[in-house]
Write an enzyme that holds these catalytic residues in place. Structure first.
Site, PDB file in Angstrom:
ATOM      1  N   GLY A  44      14.220  -2.139   7.707  1.00 36.92           N
ATOM      2  CA  GLY A  44      15.315  -1.520   6.821  1.00 36.92           C
ATOM      3  C   GLY A  44      16.468  -1.044   7.331  1.00 36.92           C
ATOM      4  N   ASP A  74       5.530 -12.124   8.047  1.00 42.60           N
ATOM      5  CA  ASP A  74       7.014 -12.389   7.775  1.00 42.60           C
ATOM      6  C   ASP A  74       8.029 -11.801   8.654  1.00 42.60           C
ATOM      7  OD1 ASP A  74       8.896 -13.592   5.448  1.00 42.60           O
ATOM      8  OD2 ASP A  74       9.704 -11.459   6.122  1.00 42.60           O
ATOM      9  N   TYR A  79      15.858  -9.167  12.020  1.00 39.20           N
ATOM     10  CA  TYR A  79      15.114  -7.891  11.940  1.00 39.20           C
ATOM     11  C   TYR A  79      14.924  -7.523  13.304  1.00 39.20           C
ATOM     12  CZ  TYR A  79      13.446  -9.640   7.299  1.00 39.20           C
ATOM     13  OH  TYR A  79      13.406 -10.401   5.918  1.00 39.20           O
ATOM     14  N   LYS A 108      13.102 -16.577   9.831  1.00 39.36           N
ATOM     15  CA  LYS A 108      14.276 -17.013   9.137  1.00 39.36           C
ATOM     16  C   LYS A 108      15.690 -17.295  10.029  1.00 39.36           C
ATOM     17  CE  LYS A 108      12.467 -14.169   5.619  1.00 39.36           C
ATOM     18  NZ  LYS A 108      12.182 -12.825   6.384  1.00 39.36           N
ATOM     19  N   HIS A 141      17.988 -17.899   5.318  1.00 42.57           N
ATOM     20  CA  HIS A 141      17.701 -16.354   4.843  1.00 42.57           C
ATOM     21  C   HIS A 141      18.405 -16.241   3.778  1.00 42.57           C
ATOM     22  CE1 HIS A 141      16.600 -12.346   6.855  1.00 42.57           C
ATOM     23  NE2 HIS A 141      16.460 -12.052   5.560  1.00 42.57           N
ATOM     24  N   SER A 179      15.583 -18.604   1.142  1.00 43.78           N
ATOM     25  CA  SER A 179      15.510 -17.306   0.619  1.00 43.78           C
ATOM     26  C   SER A 179      16.931 -16.806   0.040  1.00 43.78           C
ATOM     27  CB  SER A 179      15.237 -16.457   1.875  1.00 43.78           C
ATOM     28  OG  SER A 179      14.982 -15.064   1.234  1.00 43.78           O
ATOM     29  N   ASN A 291      -3.168  -1.900   1.440  1.00 44.59           N
ATOM     30  CA  ASN A 291      -2.253  -2.826   0.613  1.00 44.59           C
ATOM     31  C   ASN A 291      -2.753  -4.106   0.340  1.00 44.59           C
ATOM     32  OD1 ASN A 291      -0.338  -0.876   0.192  1.00 44.59           O
ATOM     33  ND2 ASN A 291       1.110  -1.723   1.899  1.00 44.59           N
TER      34      ASN A 291
HETATM   35  P1  NDP Z   1       8.590  -2.814   0.393  1.00 44.78           P
HETATM   36  O1  NDP Z   1       8.768  -2.892  -0.855  1.00 44.78           O
HETATM   37  O2  NDP Z   1       7.605  -3.832   1.451  1.00 44.78           O
HETATM   38  O3  NDP Z   1       8.408  -1.236   0.918  1.00 44.78           O
HETATM   39  C1  NDP Z   1       8.181  -0.762   2.223  1.00 44.78           C
HETATM   40  C2  NDP Z   1       8.303   0.621   2.354  1.00 44.78           C
HETATM   41  O4  NDP Z   1       7.000   1.147   1.572  1.00 44.78           O
HETATM   42  C3  NDP Z   1       8.087   1.293   3.620  1.00 44.78           C
HETATM   43  O5  NDP Z   1       9.002   2.460   3.729  1.00 44.78           O
HETATM   44  C4  NDP Z   1       6.588   1.630   3.719  1.00 44.78           C
HETATM   45  O6  NDP Z   1       6.547   2.855   4.585  1.00 44.78           O
HETATM   46  C5  NDP Z   1       6.479   2.082   2.434  1.00 44.78           C
HETATM   47  N1  NDP Z   1       4.918   1.802   1.978  1.00 44.78           N
HETATM   48  C6  NDP Z   1       4.405   0.516   2.224  1.00 44.78           C
HETATM   49  N2  NDP Z   1       2.970   0.410   1.713  1.00 44.78           N
HETATM   50  C7  NDP Z   1       2.949   1.798   1.134  1.00 44.78           C
HETATM   51  C8  NDP Z   1       1.933   2.501   0.425  1.00 44.78           C
HETATM   52  N3  NDP Z   1       0.864   1.722   0.278  1.00 44.78           N
HETATM   53  N4  NDP Z   1       2.156   3.722  -0.022  1.00 44.78           N
HETATM   54  C9  NDP Z   1       3.151   4.196   0.041  1.00 44.78           C
HETATM   55  N5  NDP Z   1       4.123   3.909   0.860  1.00 44.78           N
HETATM   56  C10 NDP Z   1       3.992   2.639   1.402  1.00 44.78           C
HETATM   57  O7  NDP Z   1      10.180  -3.194   1.297  1.00 44.78           O
HETATM   58  P2  NDP Z   1      10.695  -4.209   2.117  1.00 44.78           P
HETATM   59  O8  NDP Z   1      12.330  -4.234   1.904  1.00 44.78           O
HETATM   60  O9  NDP Z   1      10.543  -3.824   3.514  1.00 44.78           O
HETATM   61  O10 NDP Z   1      10.428  -5.854   1.979  1.00 44.78           O
HETATM   62  C11 NDP Z   1       8.955  -6.279   2.588  1.00 44.78           C
HETATM   63  C12 NDP Z   1       9.268  -7.567   3.464  1.00 44.78           C
HETATM   64  O11 NDP Z   1       9.969  -8.387   2.548  1.00 44.78           O
HETATM   65  C13 NDP Z   1      10.094  -6.863   4.527  1.00 44.78           C
HETATM   66  O12 NDP Z   1       9.924  -6.181   5.713  1.00 44.78           O
HETATM   67  C14 NDP Z   1      10.608  -8.372   5.120  1.00 44.78           C
HETATM   68  O13 NDP Z   1       9.736  -9.047   5.805  1.00 44.78           O
HETATM   69  C15 NDP Z   1      10.859  -9.103   3.585  1.00 44.78           C
HETATM   70  N6  NDP Z   1      12.234  -9.114   3.183  1.00 44.78           N
HETATM   71  C16 NDP Z   1      12.935 -10.078   3.085  1.00 44.78           C
HETATM   72  C17 NDP Z   1      14.282 -10.339   2.511  1.00 44.78           C
HETATM   73  C18 NDP Z   1      14.959 -11.303   2.674  1.00 44.78           C
HETATM   74  O14 NDP Z   1      16.256 -11.453   2.421  1.00 44.78           O
HETATM   75  N7  NDP Z   1      14.217 -12.507   2.560  1.00 44.78           N
HETATM   76  C19 NDP Z   1      14.993  -9.193   2.412  1.00 44.78           C
HETATM   77  C20 NDP Z   1      14.103  -7.749   2.242  1.00 44.78           C
HETATM   78  C21 NDP Z   1      12.956  -7.788   2.592  1.00 44.78           C
HETATM   79  P3  NDP Z   1       5.896   2.689   5.991  1.00 44.78           P
HETATM   80  O15 NDP Z   1       6.096   1.479   6.760  1.00 44.78           O
HETATM   81  O16 NDP Z   1       6.281   3.960   6.704  1.00 44.78           O
HETATM   82  O17 NDP Z   1       4.404   2.813   5.855  1.00 44.78           O
END
Ligand code: NDP
Length: 333
Positions: A44, A74, A79, A108, A141, A179, A291
């Site tokens: 993020g 992924d 990143y 990507k 990407h 993507s 998860n």
């Molecule tokens: P997510 O929807 O996966 O959310 C991640 C957040 O949720 C983190 O803050 C994490 O906290 C928290 N979290 C995870 N599991 C739980 C749970 N069970 N309970 C409470 N909180 C939880 O968001 P992302 O945007 O990271 O998307 C996931 C992945 O998708 C990315 O990491 C990346 O690999 C990919 N992506 C690809 C993109 C593209 O352009 N192709 C753009 C955006 C994302 P914590 O880590 O602190 O546990």
């Protein structure tokens, strides 16, 4: 021997190659297959821009994930997590938990390497960071090309795609995909190339369910990975304008309670039942482990309908700063 008999004889062998892990594998349109659940590794944004890994937090998360039954990881050049992902994979292959062929690793191509001659060197740099001699899936990407100084590069993603298919032919990646492409961009790609993307990775969550795009991909045999699968579920991540639901939504809490699951788990299960491969990110061990525990229950039609009703077409990731690019993929309103 009839063709069908031959296929039936060999199908179990092909599946057996990909045993292990908690999530079922789904077929790709290029004869490969993909575990239908993965770990995201994008950290993020921070106040200063991209959030950087703290210590070895991503390496730890990937180790926990593999131990918990994840087989799909992924990452992306942008990143800055490829090195840690690679270290974790090396560790888990080294201790005998998995073999390389049990894992599915996606990375990507970043926007500043869309020129044809830039694609292979970019992939080789990613391979070096990952410590691998091939990856399973290489994605463009974004359809938007940019220069290092953030001005737009007007290279056409059709040219980039040709270079993507060339690195696949060289064996540097098993599959190629895209993507953040919209349906029109996918159709344009299909007209120009006889290699279809094996995968489309886009944002998918309760607020952004994209039924038309999913139907198109299903009809075309393109698998779909859902990024940001939690959308605005967690108040800490939700912007003030983000529509409901939040994690304490009573209807979601009730569905989760019925299956003895959490709200994040039923949100992931819902996406999975839509045929999507969710890739939730977490660097918290208990969440990484929780998860993926979504394969021992099934939502009812009524529950799915309730969850479908949260779709608002709301994007968490709208990259408005690229809206003047000719290849900006999203609605401009
Ligand atoms: P997510 O929807 O996966 O959310 C991640 C957040 O949720 C983190 O803050 C994490 O906290 C928290 N979290 C995870 N599991 C739980 C749970 N069970 N309970 C409470 N909180 C939880 O968001 P992302 O945007 O990271 O998307 C996931 C992945 O998708 C990315 O990491 C990346 O690999 C990919 N992506 C690809 C993109 C593209 O352009 N192709 C753009 C955006 C994302 P914590 O880590 O602190 O546990």
């Amino acid at each position: 021997m009839k063709l069908l008999t031959v296929v039936m004889l060999f199908a179990p062998m092909a599946l057996a190659l990909h045993s292990g892990g908690l999530a079922p594998w789904r077929p790709l349109n290029d004869n490969n297959s993909v575990p239908s659940f993965g770990l995201g590794t994008w950290l993020g944004f921070s106040d200063k821009g991209r959030a950087e890994p703290k210590g070895h937090e991503v390496e730890d998360a990937v180790v926990w994930a593999i131990d918990a039954g994840y087989r799909h990881i992924d990452t992306a050049h942008i990143y800055n997590t490829e090195t840690q992902v690679g270290r974790a994979i090396k560790k888990k292959i080294g201790d005998g938990t998995v073999k390389r062929e049990d894992l599915f690793v996606t990375t990507k191509l970043w926007n500043d390497a869309h020129a044809r001659e830039a694609v292979e060197p970019a992939l080789r740099r990613s391979l070096q960071k990952l410590g691998l001699d091939y990856i399973d899936l290489y994605l463009i990407h974004w359809p938007v090309g940019t220069h290092a100084n953030n001005t737009f590069d007007d290279v056409d993603y059709l040219d980039t795609w040709q270079a993507m298919t060339a690195v696949r032919d060289k064996g540097l990646t098993r599959s190629v995909g895209v993507s953040n492409f919209n349906q029109k961009q996918l159709e344009r790609l299909a007209q120009a190339s006889n290699v279809k993307p094996a995968m489309l990775q886009v944002e998918l969550n309760l607020n952004l369910q994209q039924p038309a795009l999913l139907a198109y991909c299903r009809a075309q045999g393109i698998q779909v990975t859902g990024y940001t699968p939690f959308g605005s579920l967690f108040p800490s991540k939700a912007t003030p304008d983000a529509p409901p639901p939040r994690v304490d939504d009573p209807s979601l809490v009730a569905i989760a309670g019925k299956y003895n699951k959490t709200v994040p788990q039923i949100a992931l299960r819902y996406l999975w039942e839509l045929g999507v491969t969710p890739i939730p990110k977490s660097v918290t061990r208990s969440r990484v482990e929780q998860n993926i525990q979504i394969f021992d229950f099934e939502l009812s039609a009524e529950e799915r309908q309730k969850m479908a009703s949260f779709d608002r077409g709301y994007r968490t990731i709208d990259v408005k700063w690229w809206r003047d690019s000719p290849h900006y993929p999203f609605e401009k309103n």
